[in-house]
Write a protein that holds these residues in place. Structure first.
Motif, PDB file in Angstrom:
ATOM      1  N   TYR A 143       0.736  -0.988   0.181  1.00 55.52           N
ATOM      2  CA  TYR A 143       0.184  -0.295  -0.130  1.00 55.52           C
ATOM      3  C   TYR A 143       0.950   1.206   0.106  1.00 55.52           C
ATOM      4  CZ  TYR A 143      -4.939  -2.873   0.451  1.00 55.52           C
ATOM      5  OH  TYR A 143      -5.197  -4.236   0.777  1.00 55.52           O
ATOM      6  N   ASP A 144       2.220   0.927  -0.523  1.00 59.22           N
ATOM      7  CA  ASP A 144       3.096   2.484  -0.798  1.00 59.22           C
ATOM      8  C   ASP A 144       3.973   1.978  -1.664  1.00 59.22           C
ATOM      9  OD1 ASP A 144       4.617   4.088  -0.395  1.00 59.22           O
ATOM     10  OD2 ASP A 144       5.077   4.183   1.938  1.00 59.22           O
ATOM     11  N   TYR A 145       4.663   1.196  -1.900  1.00 56.69           N
ATOM     12  CA  TYR A 145       5.800   1.716  -2.670  1.00 56.69           C
ATOM     13  C   TYR A 145       5.539   0.668  -3.843  1.00 56.69           C
ATOM     14  CZ  TYR A 145       9.865   0.928  -5.404  1.00 56.69           C
ATOM     15  OH  TYR A 145      10.750   0.510  -6.920  1.00 56.69           O
ATOM     16  N   LEU A 146       4.645  -0.206  -3.793  1.00 60.98           N
ATOM     17  CA  LEU A 146       4.172  -1.606  -4.728  1.00 60.98           C
ATOM     18  C   LEU A 146       2.548  -0.565  -4.900  1.00 60.98           C
ATOM     19  CD1 LEU A 146       4.748  -4.839  -4.294  1.00 60.98           C
ATOM     20  CD2 LEU A 146       6.401  -3.305  -5.745  1.00 60.98           C
ATOM     21  N   TRP A 147       2.065  -0.071  -4.705  1.00 53.84           N
ATOM     22  CA  TRP A 147       0.672   0.315  -4.701  1.00 53.84           C
ATOM     23  C   TRP A 147       1.508   1.563  -6.227  1.00 53.84           C
ATOM     24  CZ3 TRP A 147      -4.518  -0.329  -3.598  1.00 53.84           C
ATOM     25  CH2 TRP A 147      -5.177   0.295  -4.068  1.00 53.84           C
ATOM     26  N   ARG A 148       1.841   2.568  -5.117  1.00 52.03           N
ATOM     27  CA  ARG A 148       2.045   3.846  -5.574  1.00 52.03           C
ATOM     28  C   ARG A 148       2.135   3.550  -7.213  1.00 52.03           C
ATOM     29  NH1 ARG A 148       5.456   6.525  -4.404  1.00 52.03           N
ATOM     30  NH2 ARG A 148       6.636   5.381  -2.178  1.00 52.03           N
ATOM     31  N   ASN A 149       3.215   2.547  -7.247  1.00 50.63           N
ATOM     32  CA  ASN A 149       4.590   2.610  -8.434  1.00 50.63           C
ATOM     33  C   ASN A 149       3.733   1.354  -9.775  1.00 50.63           C
ATOM     34  OD1 ASN A 149       7.121   4.663  -8.912  1.00 50.63           O
ATOM     35  ND2 ASN A 149       6.775   2.761  -6.214  1.00 50.63           N
ATOM     36  N   ILE A 150       2.742   0.681  -8.641  1.00 55.78           N
ATOM     37  CA  ILE A 150       2.251  -0.446  -9.819  1.00 55.78           C
ATOM     38  C   ILE A 150       0.727  -0.021 -10.196  1.00 55.78           C
ATOM     39  CG2 ILE A 150       1.719  -2.575  -9.863  1.00 55.78           C
ATOM     40  CD1 ILE A 150       4.217  -2.714 -10.622  1.00 55.78           C
ATOM     41  N   ARG A 151       0.840   0.461  -9.179  1.00 57.83           N
ATOM     42  CA  ARG A 151      -1.119   0.617 -10.072  1.00 57.83           C
ATOM     43  C   ARG A 151      -1.181   2.100 -10.158  1.00 57.83           C
ATOM     44  NH1 ARG A 151      -7.112  -0.813  -7.118  1.00 57.83           N
ATOM     45  NH2 ARG A 151      -8.093   0.655  -7.235  1.00 57.83           N
ATOM     46  N   VAL A 152      -1.128   2.945  -9.012  1.00 64.39           N
ATOM     47  CA  VAL A 152      -1.578   4.407  -9.334  1.00 64.39           C
ATOM     48  C   VAL A 152      -0.377   4.798 -10.317  1.00 64.39           C
ATOM     49  CG1 VAL A 152      -1.342   7.417  -8.396  1.00 64.39           C
ATOM     50  CG2 VAL A 152      -1.511   4.864  -6.720  1.00 64.39           C
ATOM     51  N   LEU A 153       0.668   4.818 -10.512  1.00 62.35           N
ATOM     52  CA  LEU A 153       0.974   5.101 -12.018  1.00 62.35           C
ATOM     53  C   LEU A 153       1.471   4.340 -13.305  1.00 62.35           C
ATOM     54  CD1 LEU A 153       4.561   6.662 -10.007  1.00 62.35           C
ATOM     55  CD2 LEU A 153       2.625   7.960 -10.869  1.00 62.35           C
ATOM     56  N   GLY A 154       1.006   2.726 -12.942  1.00 63.42           N
ATOM     57  CA  GLY A 154       1.472   1.897 -13.883  1.00 63.42           C
ATOM     58  C   GLY A 154      -0.049   1.724 -14.355  1.00 63.42           C
ATOM     59  N   GLY A 155      -1.215   1.998 -13.252  1.00 58.39           N
ATOM     60  CA  GLY A 155      -2.389   1.557 -13.774  1.00 58.39           C
ATOM     61  C   GLY A 155      -2.770  -0.170 -14.099  1.00 58.39           C
ATOM     62  N   ALA A 156      -2.295  -0.654 -13.308  1.00 58.03           N
ATOM     63  CA  ALA A 156      -2.794  -2.110 -12.568  1.00 58.03           C
ATOM     64  C   ALA A 156      -3.504  -1.912 -11.666  1.00 58.03           C
ATOM     65  CB  ALA A 156      -1.224  -2.845 -11.891  1.00 58.03           C
ATOM     66  N   TYR A 157      -3.865  -3.399 -11.673  1.00 61.86           N
ATOM     67  CA  TYR A 157      -5.196  -3.276 -11.026  1.00 61.86           C
ATOM     68  C   TYR A 157      -4.761  -4.005  -9.407  1.00 61.86           C
ATOM     69  CZ  TYR A 157      -9.885  -4.670  -8.924  1.00 61.86           C
ATOM     70  OH  TYR A 157     -10.939  -4.931  -7.981  1.00 61.86           O
ATOM     71  N   GLY A 158      -3.957  -4.380  -9.308  1.00 59.78           N
ATOM     72  CA  GLY A 158      -3.165  -4.908  -8.269  1.00 59.78           C
ATOM     73  C   GLY A 158      -2.476  -5.369  -7.967  1.00 59.78           C
ATOM     74  N   CYS A 159      -1.316  -5.126  -6.387  1.00 60.56           N
ATOM     75  CA  CYS A 159      -0.169  -5.437  -6.590  1.00 60.56           C
ATOM     76  C   CYS A 159       0.671  -5.930  -5.648  1.00 60.56           C
ATOM     77  CB  CYS A 159       0.992  -4.541  -6.547  1.00 60.56           C
ATOM     78  SG  CYS A 159       0.300  -3.038  -5.747  1.00 60.56           S
ATOM     79  N   MET A 160       1.028  -7.345  -4.845  1.00 63.63           N
ATOM     80  CA  MET A 160       0.551  -7.294  -3.611  1.00 63.63           C
ATOM     81  C   MET A 160       2.859  -7.670  -3.345  1.00 63.63           C
ATOM     82  SD  MET A 160      -1.049 -10.749  -5.021  1.00 63.63           S
ATOM     83  CE  MET A 160      -2.219  -9.121  -6.249  1.00 63.63           C
ATOM     84  N   SER A 161       2.859  -8.558  -2.364  1.00 61.50           N
ATOM     85  CA  SER A 161       4.473  -9.027  -2.185  1.00 61.50           C
ATOM     86  C   SER A 161       3.808  -9.878  -0.937  1.00 61.50           C
ATOM     87  CB  SER A 161       5.083  -8.152  -1.223  1.00 61.50           C
ATOM     88  OG  SER A 161       4.986  -7.352   0.466  1.00 61.50           O
ATOM     89  N   SER A 162       4.923 -10.831  -0.380  1.00 65.20           N
ATOM     90  CA  SER A 162       4.659 -11.964   0.156  1.00 65.20           C
ATOM     91  C   SER A 162       6.065 -12.428   1.380  1.00 65.20           C
ATOM     92  CB  SER A 162       3.953 -13.173   0.209  1.00 65.20           C
ATOM     93  OG  SER A 162       4.474 -13.607  -0.989  1.00 65.20           O
ATOM     94  N   TYR A 163       6.215 -13.437   2.274  1.00 67.62           N
ATOM     95  CA  TYR A 163       7.157 -13.229   2.724  1.00 67.62           C
ATOM     96  C   TYR A 163       6.902 -14.729   3.355  1.00 67.62           C
ATOM     97  CZ  TYR A 163       7.419  -7.908   1.819  1.00 67.62           C
ATOM     98  OH  TYR A 163       7.639  -7.111   0.941  1.00 67.62           O
ATOM     99  N   ALA A 164       7.839 -15.700   3.402  1.00 64.72           N
ATOM    100  CA  ALA A 164       7.398 -16.794   4.258  1.00 64.72           C
ATOM    101  C   ALA A 164       8.024 -17.220   5.335  1.00 64.72           C
ATOM    102  CB  ALA A 164       6.352 -17.711   3.380  1.00 64.72           C
ATOM    103  N   LYS A 165       7.656 -17.659   6.405  1.00 65.45           N
ATOM    104  CA  LYS A 165       8.217 -18.094   7.889  1.00 65.45           C
ATOM    105  C   LYS A 165      10.005 -19.304   6.779  1.00 65.45           C
ATOM    106  CE  LYS A 165       5.905 -17.461  11.003  1.00 65.45           C
ATOM    107  NZ  LYS A 165       5.195 -18.414  12.388  1.00 65.45           N
ATOM    108  N   ASN A 166       9.544 -19.704   6.032  1.00 67.70           N
ATOM    109  CA  ASN A 166      10.467 -20.433   5.343  1.00 67.70           C
ATOM    110  C   ASN A 166      11.856 -20.009   4.293  1.00 67.70           C
ATOM    111  OD1 ASN A 166       9.238 -19.992   2.546  1.00 67.70           O
ATOM    112  ND2 ASN A 166       8.824 -22.363   2.198  1.00 67.70           N
TER     113      ASN A 166
END
Length: 976
Positions: A823-846
């Motif tokens: 909701y900050d870096y990816l949101w601004r650059n991928i959705r707001v500036l890039g026009g994509a509908y969604g963006c996300m990241s994940s960091y698993a314990k493994n």
């Protein structure tokens, strides 16, 4: 204060609804006529929504674009994206907005009283006083706009909703649903695409868009819902004083008109896109569609769902079986859409041929006539009713608050009759009535009236057209070029200037004073203690049982967990196939149709899964299990054990014809699912290049499994291939379903536990004990960096890797990073500036980690954004308030209320991962203690996983070709 004391409101009805353990109120705001429906009870997961009837007059997507844009700043919250600020810093259990064909709804939920009030404030301000009138840049960003970087650039179109709907129009199943509705209701709102047709969206003008908001977003056209444990009078008083009383009554013509009944059935042909190399054979959707009365008929509302099960959806159901036996479609199913004023019942044959249309219709009608003449199978009707009633009584919607699902279902009737909000969620009496109707001919009469004699029906053929996407793209290019060529120098300069101004608007940070207007909880408002797992290991008569002592309202949640460490990893695709076959084949005592009915009469459903559990002490180790889960009322506990034993010990794997039918159905569904959930597909595939655990998941549910399924389908038609498949399945059963592999997991109270030890002992004794060749469960990931081409118009881009392989250990601060990136870096650059509908990241314990985009018009640009993420983190700077927002957002995600079954699953996961409570608490402390310096340090984690450079993209041929140097292999997602 009592509701009765509020002079601004009139109580139209007050009564107790025992089914929901709630006091219900139907209320009207006197001045504006705003409608309110209230359910007061002891559920602390409170829900609010405000909705509006919003029937569009065209397919420009105006209702959908307004849904996006009203959440982009308002009078009290004059920043660019208060919605995102809320997500970052709220303890919400639900926060979103939805556009339907005839309504738009803005729901929120939270267990925290202060947070709930804050959410109500932001949403009410958004819908009634949005900033959309102050600047057209909000409309351009979220809706559509022309784009030119400079005077020499090509003219293009961009916008979040525009790109979202390009994705929605790219999958055949989505196109089919839309065209079915359009075919039956061509003259009313349901014949229009409320989400927006990408070809039509650019016809929407800013002024027409504002006019739509002026007309429909008024209290006189509103539907307000409150649910849960709260002071209802206080909430209504607040709404009146701060919002509703500021408006006068307005006559809003938003009535949802009804389609006049067809005098005769219609046949309609539509096209959907496939790739130029795709086959046109066995690629058509055939559908038989009926308009079935009114959603205000509460018995019909449930009865048609029961017929949906009995006639076509259940395995072996007569319509389904007749069509499959004739080779009409690989996957046959029926759908019942009762969320609109005039519901729809459809029977669909997927992957059929257009030439089979007449036989398709003839077969359906012959089977339906036979059902009317000879009677519907009684057990099928009872099974369908029992299944739906169990779900209704259980009210377990996973992560979604049950009050939210009730509220959305309320609109199925309330939207069309102000005094009938409760008829579909107060259903115990309706189920009881329908059970009595099983032997009366009631259901047969419904078939006659609505599916046979009804002239308001269509036969819709959705046929593949090779290169349709490319053709439409070329038409758009030509149209944009012609338009560009028609522009004067001054007009071109204006578009370039507006493109630059929009970019500057998007990049300009919000005024810190405005940001501080978003209400925020304090750190001390957050729970400091991690949620405890609940489990007790019991060894009863040689069987290991894991017991979760949790109140479940009389339901036992059973999971039979089988360790598969002695199975060879190469067998994983066969295990995934076995999971799909169990319960769908004849057994010793049941035909597969009777078995399915028996399951749904006696239980709340039986399902299989293959799961991985990472060892919390050594993340390089993980355990893989084959699990069979059952939910059952305590009095039917022995039936649950009996049926699972029947399925795993006596399924008839020699029935190759039936196995092929199931393979075909799986293939048809995966064909759609992998593309429509392209972000998940790409992420799983990319992580499988480096992670053994992800490789397992890809092999049983992702592209890896899909490729193996394609292979199995190709060989099952030969005697040798069929024999090999049957032998593998039989061997796997004898290797997996063994007493030494078994753990019985049970969630319930001591009352539900009664009987489990004895049943478990008998169950274990019935399992296989023959000797078998033990395999080696070892996964060796192979980096491939693939691109998979689809006929869609958007991309799903993933960059993945593993940070633990570089010596970094999991920290709870990574949960904060997930919120911050999404909701900050990816949101601004991928959705707001890039026009994509969604963006996300994940960091698993493994250590598995990924950046992903969803319905993305870009590819290389998004990869470039990923590349710069660690630089952004190393230079990250923000005040304590911003950090607190991210912490609250992360805690909100972590503390989503769990249902009883969810609490049991949490305990099972902790047990199998060998998790220690002190480490769970440590991770929570790390989350709560996140600072600016902590976030800067997480740049190392991003660098670590990015170093693996695992890339997977699902997308369009032209975008993939432009970036082909990124990939080791390029192929079609679905092989012809």
């Amino acid at each position: 204060m009592r509701l009765e004391d509020l002079s601004a409101y009139e109580i139209l009805e007050k009564r107790r609804i025992e089914d929901l353990n709630s006091d219900s109120y139907i209320v009207r705001h006197k001045k504006t006529g705003a409608r309110l429906a209230l359910l007061s009870n002891d559920d602390d997961n409170k829900v609010f929504y405000i909705g509006f009837r919003t029937p569009p007059k065209d397919s420009t997507g105006v209702a959908h674009i307004i849904e996006h844009t009203v959440l982009c700043g308002s009078k009290d919250f004059p920043l660019k994206d208060p919605f995102v600020e809320l997500v970052k810093g709220s303890l919400n259990t639900f926060l979103n907005a939805m556009t339907y064909p005839d309504k738009t709804v803005y729901p929120v939920a939270s267990c925290n009283d202060t947070d709930f009030q804050n959410l109500m404030h932001v949403y009410l301000d958004a819908v009634f006083y949005p900033n959309i009138y102050k600047t057209d840049k909000i409309f351009k960003q979220e809706g559509w706009h022309y784009e030119m970087e400079d005077e020499s650039s090509d003219l293009t179109i961009n916008g979040v909703v525009y790109n979202e709907m390009k994705g929605a129009f790219s999958t055949a199943d989505d196109v089919l649903s839309r065209e079915i509705q359009n075919s039956l209701y061509p003259d009313i709102t349901y014949g229009i695409e409320s989400g927006g047709d990408p070809d039509v969206i650019p016809e929407l003008t800013y002024e027409d868009y504002l006019d739509f908001h002026r007309k429909y977003y008024h209290p006189s056209n509103s539907y307000i819902y409150l649910y849960g444990d709260m002071d209802m009078a206080e909430k209504l008083d607040y709404m009146d004083k701060e919002y509703l009383s500021k408006f006068d009554h307005l006559e809003v013509d938003s009535e949802i008109k009804s389609q006049e009944k067809f005098s005769e059935p219609k046949e309609i042909h539509k096209a959907y896109p496939v790739l130029p190399a795709d086959s046109l054979e066995k690629n058509t959707y055939l559908s038989y569609n009926c308009s079935v009365g009114s959603t205000l008929e509460k018995k019909i509302y449930i009865a048609l769902g029961t017929l949906n099960y009995a006639l076509c959806s259940a395995p072996g159901a007569p319509v389904k079986k007749a069509l499959i036996d004739k080779g009409i479609g690989q996957d046959v199913y029926s759908e019942y859409d009762n969320g609109i004023k005039q519901p729809i019942f459809s029977i669909v044959a997927k992957n059929a041929d257009a030439s089979q249309k007449d036989e398709f219709v003839k077969t359906i009608r012959e089977v339906l006539e036979d059902q009317v003449k000879n009677g519907i199978d009684r057990k099928s009707l009872l099974a369908g009713l029992s299944y739906d009633e169990f779900k209704y009584r259980e009210a377990d919607f996973g992560r979604f608050p049950k009050g939210l699902l009730y509220g959305l279902q309320v609109l199925d009737s309330w939207l069309y009759d102000d005094m009938l909000p409760w008829i579909h969620i107060e259903a115990n009496d309706t189920f009881a009535e329908l059970k009595k109707e099983v032997d009366t001919g009631y259901f047969e009469n419904i078939i006659t009236e609505y599916l046979l004699d009804n002239t308001h029906r269509t036969v819709l053929l959705l046929e593949p057209e090779q290169g349709l996407t490319e053709k439409k793209d070329e038409e758009l290019r030509k149209k944009l070029k012609a338009y560009r060529d028609s522009l004067s120098k001054e007009e071109i300069e204006k578009i370039v200037k507006e493109t630059k101004e929009l970019r500057e608007y998007q990049e300009e940070p919000d005024d810190p004073e405005n940001l501080r207007k978003i209400p925020l909880l304090k750190l001390e408002d957050l729970k400091k203690e991690a949620e405890k797992f609940v489990y007790e290991e019991r060894n009863e008569n040689g069987v290991k049982i894991l017991f979760h002592d949790i109140f479940t309202n009389g339901i036992a949640y059973l999971t039979f967990v089988f360790d598969i460490k002695n199975i060879d990893a190469s067998e994983l695709p066969y295990m995934a196939t076995l999971k799909k076959l169990l319960g769908m084949l004849d057994t010793e005592h049941y035909s597969y149709r009777d078995l399915y009915n028996e399951i749904n009469i006696k239980t709340g459903g039986i399902s299989g899964s293959i799961s991985t559990y990472t060892d919390s002490a050594d993340v390089t180790k993980f355990e893989t299990t084959f699990e069979i889960s059952v939910k059952v009322l305590h009095e039917n506990l022995s039936d649950a054990f009996r049926l699972v034993k029947e399925i795993i010990t006596s399924s008839n794997f020699d029935d190759v014809k039936r196995i092929k039918e199931i393979f075909d159905e799986q293939y048809a569904r995966l064909q759609s699912d992998l593309a429509s959930a392209g972000h998940q597909t790409a992420a799983l595939r990319a992580m499988s290049y480096v992670s053994p655990a992800a490789s397992v998941s890809d092999s049983v549910s992702g592209i890896g499994y899909f490729r193996q399924l394609e292979h199995m389908i190709s060989i099952i038609g030969t005697d040798e291939g069929a024999a090999a498949i049957v032998d593998n399945l039989k061997r796997l059963c004898k290797s997996i379903f063994r007493p030494e592999n078994l753990l019985v997991d049970i969630t319930g109270t001591e009352k539900e536990f009664q009987g489990v030890p004895k049943e478990s002992e008998l169950f274990a004794k019935a399992l296989f004990t023959d000797s078998y060749d033990k395999g080696q469960f070892k996964m060796t990931p192979v980096k491939k960096n693939e691109a998979f081409v689809t006929a869609g118009q958007v991309q799903y881009v993933c960059r993945a890797g593993n940070y633990a392989n570089k010596g970094l250990k999991y920290t709870g601060a990574l949960r904060v990073l997930k919120v911050m990136m999404g909701y900050d870096y990816l949101w601004r650059n991928i959705r707001v500036l890039g026009g994509a509908y969604g963006c996300m990241s994940s960091y698993a314990k493994n250590g598995d980690a990924a950046f992903v985009t969803y319905r993305d018009p870009n590819l290389k640009n998004s990869i470039d954004v990923f590349e710069k993420a660690s630089d952004y983190l190393r230079n990250f700077d923000a005040d304590d308030r911003v950090i607190l927002q991210y912490i609250i957002g992360a805690i909100s995600d972590l503390d989503t209320p769990k249902t009883p079954s969810g609490k049991g699953s949490y305990g099972l996961t902790a047990y199998l991962c060998r998790a220690k409570m002190e480490n769970i608490q440590k991770n929570r402390d790390q989350l709560l203690g996140t600072t600016k310096e902590t976030i800067r340090g997480l740049a190392d984690y991003v660098d670590a996983f990015m170093e693996d450079n695992c890339v997977c993209v699902i997308g369009t041929a032209d975008k993939i070709e432009e970036s082909k140097e990124l990939f080791g292999a390029v192929e079609q997602l679905v092989q012809s």
